[in-house]
Design an enzyme around this catalytic site. Sequence first.
Site, short mmCIF file in Angstrom:
data_model
loop_
_atom_site.label_atom_id
_atom_site.label_comp_id
_atom_site.label_asym_id
_atom_site.label_seq_id
_atom_site.Cartn_x
_atom_site.Cartn_y
_atom_site.Cartn_z
N ASP A 1 133.49 98.43 -20.64
CA ASP A 1 134.19 98.00 -21.84
C ASP A 1 134.42 96.50 -21.90
O ASP A 1 134.67 95.97 -22.98
CB ASP A 1 135.52 98.75 -21.95
CG ASP A 1 135.31 100.24 -22.17
OD1 ASP A 1 135.52 100.72 -23.29
OD2 ASP A 1 134.91 100.92 -21.21
N GLU A 49 125.08 108.79 -23.92
CA GLU A 49 125.93 109.66 -23.10
C GLU A 49 125.76 111.16 -23.37
O GLU A 49 126.21 111.97 -22.58
CB GLU A 49 127.42 109.29 -23.23
CG GLU A 49 127.77 107.98 -22.57
CD GLU A 49 129.27 107.78 -22.44
OE1 GLU A 49 130.03 108.67 -22.85
OE2 GLU A 49 129.66 106.73 -21.91
#
Length: 794
Positions: free
Chosen positions: A353, A491
């Site tokens: 992130d 993902e």
Amino acid sequence: MSRWLLSYDSYDPAAEGVREALCTLGNGYFATRGAAPESVADGVHYPGTYVAGVYNRLTSQVAGRSVDNEDLVNTPDWTALTFRIGPEGPWFDLDAAHRAGHLLSYRQELDMRRGVLTRIVRLTDPAGRCTQITQRRLVSMDQPHLAAMETAVLPENWSGPLQVRCRLDGRVRNTGVARYRGLSNRHLEVDEICEHGDVLCLRTTTVTSRIGVATAVRVRSAAETGRRLLREPQAATWELSLDAVQGTPVTVEKVAAIATSRDHAIEECAIAARRWAERAGSFDELLERHVLAWDRLWRRCQIRVDHDDTQRILNLHMFHLLQTVSEHSVDLDVGVPARGLHGEAYRGHVFWDELFILPFLAMRFPEIARALLMYRWRRLPEARWAARRAGLRGACYPWQSGSDGTEQTQRLHLNPRSGRWLPDHTHLQRHVGLAIAYNVWRFHEATGDTEFLAEYGAEMLLEIARYFADLAVYNRVEDRYEIRGVMGPDEYHDAYPDRDEPGLDNNAYTNVMTAWVLRRALEVLALLPPEREAELREDLMLTRGELEHFEEVARKLKVPFHDGVISQFEGYGELEELDWEGYRARYGDIRRLDRILEAEGDTVNRYKASKQPDVLMLCYLLSPGELGSVLTGLGVDSGPDLIPRTIRYYLPRTCDGSSLSAVVHAWILARTGDADSWRFFQEALHSDIADIQGGTTAEGIHLGAMAGTVDLVQRCYAGISTCGDTLCIDPRPPKEITALRLGLRYRGHWGIDLACDHERLRVRVRPSAASPIRVAHAGRSAVIDPGGCWEVPL
């Protein structure tokens, strides 16, 4: 509505978890959720205090297997406080008052500008006595180890004795995420509880990592007539007796201090915490210094748009970013948890992130951005060991990191929809290393910090490049290099539907970014002083032949295609199309399509469906010119229609199961002039404040998405990018924003002011002793001296 207030005018137990996360107060060293002081962890409320870098590992039995998990630890609750009227009255309980209809009014207000949480409650009791409670809370941005709470009880139509209980509670566990509650969750053992005057001190130790955590609270009231200490095995409580007079508020102050054995310049954490609590000023004194510290931060975080609700949420997002990582984080050796210090989702782990967070920090708080990169550098030895275990050279960084840089990704995850524990292959997201290398390069461009690049950054970048060059396997038939057995940013797809082993081949994002990183590795040596270049070559045993291999792999990595677009991975084009309309009709919200399909006995691996942007991340990270250059260097015909065609292909095949998805889509569409950018931007803005993902915000905010919205205004709508030693500005504000202003730090300049609307761009460099800067827009450039200004039409 004020641009600086987040307020709630009624009490809603169903929304309490979200409010607790959004009303978290922190200072980079620790943070405390905005839970009611009289509450306990009961499914409605969840008090939590988290100290940056305090992790612990426990073993659990899951599906017949022993599983280790490392968690950010919920430390003792310093906030607990309740009261009662008279010696026999019921102790104040907000939920009980709400259920009985005794709650007359309720307001909770987070003042982001001052960093203060205020709660005002009016209630009555069965005897008809009306009482108003006003509570103010802060976690000091001035003194990182301190927090304070002031409670004022106002008897509106009664006088009499009042009892107040202020507990220091060490019985806490990590139970803030429902799907983790069946796992081992008691991370602390209580060592001792002691009293010193009006201070209570609780010392604990994490059971595996053996980190000492001491919490001290000092309780004072001018109306006190007596007090006694109530001891429990893992908690202690000051019970104060006070005299209350109708119409006169009775005030109790609770000041907390937290220290850990990880802290510098202390003798012992319990001694330090007690000393800090004893020496702390009053609530008002702490508040004054705290507000001054926030004023300084906001002066350096100027981003202003002429859209009130957007500005308010941008302020909220910057507020939570600065509470998670601040100047107090710089010396802590901590990364940036994906869910902040606001809850226990993702176990407090560090993912990628900072890719969305560092651009904002690098242009306002470069020292914080540097510290986050140093967290990665200190874990370089562990990344090297991970690569070596795989038979490769270089550095393989983990997808999820915690205390020591080992891979912390869980190997089993629970699907709450089906109740099944499933293998978790997300550790195959090797692209986290590419993100770290990307951050190193962009940090250098933004700051010109050649010392960091020479001492730390270049080594990381070269070792990451070396790992990916080794990971690439040569295919003689195609005369191409391939990267196999990985996962991309999507993902959802972790394997081919007809294969038993996990992993995908030639993920386009991974391959293209590998080529970009290899090119930067070849450039970085030339930026170093000759002496340092020679040292690095010697230390890393970096030969001319290996650098030539870098160049060859950067030219020959495979980029798969199908239907005239870049394939997400090799074989993507052979997957089935999903019945999007049918699934939306049946389930409504299909953000977690992977869980829906698994519960049906199916798998998302069979379909052209992504959780979040994958190929399109290339358009987020690289300018059109950069992306075109890399693709051309790979021998890909990147004509003018390739990227727009690829964008149009993947947008309807993405279900936005990640909070980052809307940020990336808003960015891409803004750069292509699509009006839908604003819609995606608004979705990203409201993701946490409206809990769009249905319950996830209560487990911790989505810090990457929060920072991403601010960065989107800064680097996309304002069009700021760093290109070598030039500050490039290409504003593209949406029609909904008619004026945009922001301030930056850039290459030694503490003040660069930018203002633009749809007609003009104005750049002003504040007076300083720093060197002039070069700015560029639409083929025009200028050198601006300190104190100078440049204005051009758009």
